[in-house]
Design a protein around this motif. Structure first.
Motif, PDB file in Angstrom:
ATOM      1  N   PRO A 159       0.818  -1.222   0.000  1.00 43.53           N
ATOM      2  CA  PRO A 159       0.000   0.000   0.000  1.00 43.53           C
ATOM      3  C   PRO A 159       0.855   1.277   0.000  1.00 43.53           C
ATOM      4  CG  PRO A 159       0.045  -0.985   2.191  1.00 43.53           C
ATOM      5  CD  PRO A 159       0.789  -1.924   1.289  1.00 43.53           C
ATOM      6  N   GLN A 160       2.104   1.161   0.426  1.00 46.20           N
ATOM      7  CA  GLN A 160       2.920   2.369   0.537  1.00 46.20           C
ATOM      8  C   GLN A 160       3.497   2.809  -0.808  1.00 46.20           C
ATOM      9  OE1 GLN A 160       4.531   2.165   4.302  1.00 46.20           O
ATOM     10  NE2 GLN A 160       5.858   3.934   4.119  1.00 46.20           N
ATOM     11  N   CYS A 161       3.954   1.822  -1.602  1.00 48.15           N
ATOM     12  CA  CYS A 161       4.571   2.180  -2.894  1.00 48.15           C
ATOM     13  C   CYS A 161       3.684   1.765  -4.062  1.00 48.15           C
ATOM     14  CB  CYS A 161       5.941   1.526  -3.024  1.00 48.15           C
ATOM     15  SG  CYS A 161       5.866  -0.276  -3.026  1.00 48.15           S
ATOM     16  N   GLY A 165       7.826  -0.645  -5.614  1.00 46.04           N
ATOM     17  CA  GLY A 165       9.037  -1.076  -4.924  1.00 46.04           C
ATOM     18  C   GLY A 165       9.927   0.071  -4.494  1.00 46.04           C
ATOM     19  N   GLU A 166       9.617   1.285  -4.951  1.00 45.55           N
ATOM     20  CA  GLU A 166      10.413   2.429  -4.490  1.00 45.55           C
ATOM     21  C   GLU A 166       9.530   3.629  -4.210  1.00 45.55           C
ATOM     22  OE1 GLU A 166      13.333   3.020  -7.614  1.00 45.55           O
ATOM     23  OE2 GLU A 166      11.972   4.362  -8.659  1.00 45.55           O
ATOM     24  N   ALA A 177      14.798   8.641  -5.443  1.00 46.90           N
ATOM     25  CA  ALA A 177      14.111   7.361  -5.330  1.00 46.90           C
ATOM     26  C   ALA A 177      14.702   6.593  -4.159  1.00 46.90           C
ATOM     27  CB  ALA A 177      14.288   6.577  -6.624  1.00 46.90           C
ATOM     28  N   GLN A 178      13.837   6.044  -3.342  1.00 41.52           N
ATOM     29  CA  GLN A 178      14.295   5.268  -2.205  1.00 41.52           C
ATOM     30  C   GLN A 178      13.586   3.921  -2.231  1.00 41.52           C
ATOM     31  OE1 GLN A 178      13.051   6.806   1.579  1.00 41.52           O
ATOM     32  NE2 GLN A 178      14.425   5.477   2.726  1.00 41.52           N
ATOM     33  N   CYS A 183       8.054  -2.738   1.967  1.00 36.06           N
ATOM     34  CA  CYS A 183       8.090  -4.042   1.284  1.00 36.06           C
ATOM     35  C   CYS A 183       9.505  -4.432   0.872  1.00 36.06           C
ATOM     36  CB  CYS A 183       7.179  -4.026   0.063  1.00 36.06           C
ATOM     37  SG  CYS A 183       7.713  -2.823  -1.178  1.00 36.06           S
ATOM     38  N   GLN A 184      10.502  -3.640   1.267  1.00 37.66           N
ATOM     39  CA  GLN A 184      11.906  -3.859   0.895  1.00 37.66           C
ATOM     40  C   GLN A 184      12.097  -3.949  -0.623  1.00 37.66           C
ATOM     41  OE1 GLN A 184      11.121  -5.856   3.959  1.00 37.66           O
ATOM     42  NE2 GLN A 184      11.972  -4.042   4.921  1.00 37.66           N
ATOM     43  N   GLY A 185      11.250  -3.251  -1.339  1.00 32.48           N
ATOM     44  CA  GLY A 185      11.462  -3.175  -2.789  1.00 32.48           C
ATOM     45  C   GLY A 185      10.750  -4.225  -3.619  1.00 32.48           C
TER      46      GLY A 185
END
Ligand SMILES: [Zn+2]
Ligand SMILES: [Zn+2]
Length: 371
Positions: A159-161, A165-166, A177-178, A183-185
């Motif tokens: 839900p965050q990305c 993945g970034e 970009a991080q 979800c660790q990408g």
């Protein structure tokens, strides 16, 4: 500061290797070095630029930042108020991004563990210098049958990305970009853990490993045991890395292929000269110590050290003399020594002839100064 391109100043391409960067830098630095160009402000300016370029490009992390964001990315807070806390953000983002060094676009595996793993193996000193066979138990991971190694019964889009993945972070006029920390990408999150493995993704298995340790290995050496790492869901196994921990020896000190052994010699034997038997890994050796050898003197026995891993030759054994003096003298020993001392006559007082002359000389100097 004047704007110039780091790659252009060194005359290299943006894709060149570290080796090429170093070469280009050396060449340019030599050409424009101030020692070679005295009173030439132009050369001095170029020399400064070359150094600045090299400082950045020789550091892979700085180079990546430069490639993406140019000099502005590197100067951090230098831009003024708008860039407060900039440096820290860079640290966080790029520490994570480039921490591993090479793989910028690391292929994300679905496994919750890596296929290769390492363990440490303790060896006796003699096992390392002669080689040996070692058998030990290793615990490796095999993928959980129900989740295939990802630890999930049910997954959904992060839900965050939103599955990218970034994350993109806006800082002033720039965007970074991080890797999504949620979800660790991977772009997915586990909604329900696999109940078979409790979300770990694997179960442990034990096996016996037998390896042949070659003659001459040293502390810190690492051996790769191919195909003995962890297993994925298809049964493919990674590699096991065995790091060797070699114990120290009470008598020998090892330095690569060479061995040092300390030979304590009593002071009377030093004056008289002597012969002693010393140990080496393969045989006993006879060391002839000439009279009046110095403390710390080294005697080299070529080819009596440890076998080299690089070729079919042996290092040396180095015997080092340590002069030992008596800690205590009995009354009788003291008298004997005094008697011995006197027997040398004027030779027993070398300081007299030499230093009396020096004292006389210095007295004369003062006399002359007084005039
Ligand atoms: Zn599972
Ligand atoms: Zn995410």
């Amino acid at each position: 500061m004047e704007d110039f391109n780091y790659y252009e100043i060194l005359e290299i391409s943006q894709t060149c290797s570290q080796e090429e960067i170093k070469k280009a830098f050396r060449k340019k630095a030599m050409q424009y070095h101030p020692d070679r160009n005295p009173d030439n402000p132009e050369a001095e300016e170029i020399f400064k630029k070359i150094n600045e370029a090299y400082e950045v490009l020789s550091d892979e992390q700085k180079r990546s930042i430069y490639d993406r964001y140019g000099k502005a990315g590197l100067q951090g807070g230098a831009g003024g108020g708008g860039f407060g806390g900039f440096g820290d953000i860079f640290g966080d983002i790029f520490g994570e991004f480039f921490g591993g060094g090479s793989g910028r676009q690391k292929k994300k595996s679905d496994l919750k563990y890596s296929l290769d793993f390492a363990l440490e193996l303790n060896l006796e000193f003699k096992e390392a210098i002669f080689g040996c066979k070692k058998e030990f138990e290793s615990a490796y991971k095999i993928a959980c049958k129900d989740c295939g190694g990802n630890g999930a019964k049910k997954k959904s889009t992060c839900p965050q990305c939103h599955g990218h993945g970034e994350l993109r972070i806006q800082q002033g006029f720039m965007t970074f970009a991080q890797t999504c920390p949620h979800c660790q990408g991977s772009g997915e999150v586990i909604v329900e853990k696999c109940s078979t493995c409790g979300g770990k993704g694997y179960e442990n298995k034990k096996e016996k490993i037998e390896i042949k340790i070659p003659e001459g290995v040293d502390n810190g050496n690492q051996m790769r045991v191919s195909g003995k790492g962890n297993a994925d869901k298809n049964g493919n196994r990674g590699d096991l890395y065995v790091r060797l921990n070699v114990k120290e020896d009470d008598h020998f000190v090892r330095d690569g292929e060479n061995l040092y052994v300390e030979v304590p010699v009593f002071f009377t034997s030093i004056v008289l000269g002597t012969k002693v038997t010393i140990p080496s890994p393969h045989k006993e050796l006879e060391l002839v110590i000439p009279a009046n050898s110095k403390d710390g003197a080294q005697f080299i026995f070529e080819g009596n050290g440890v076998k080299s891993l690089r070729g079919n030759y042996y290092g040396d054994l180095i015997a080092q003399i340590k002069i030992v003096y008596p800690k205590k003298l009995t009354k009788e020993q003291k008298e004997l020594l005094e008697k011995l001392h006197k027997s040398f006559g004027e030779h027993s007082e070398p300081h007299k002839s030499v230093l009396e002359q020096a004292c006389e000389k210095v007295k004369k100097w003062f006399g002359e100064l007084g005039k």
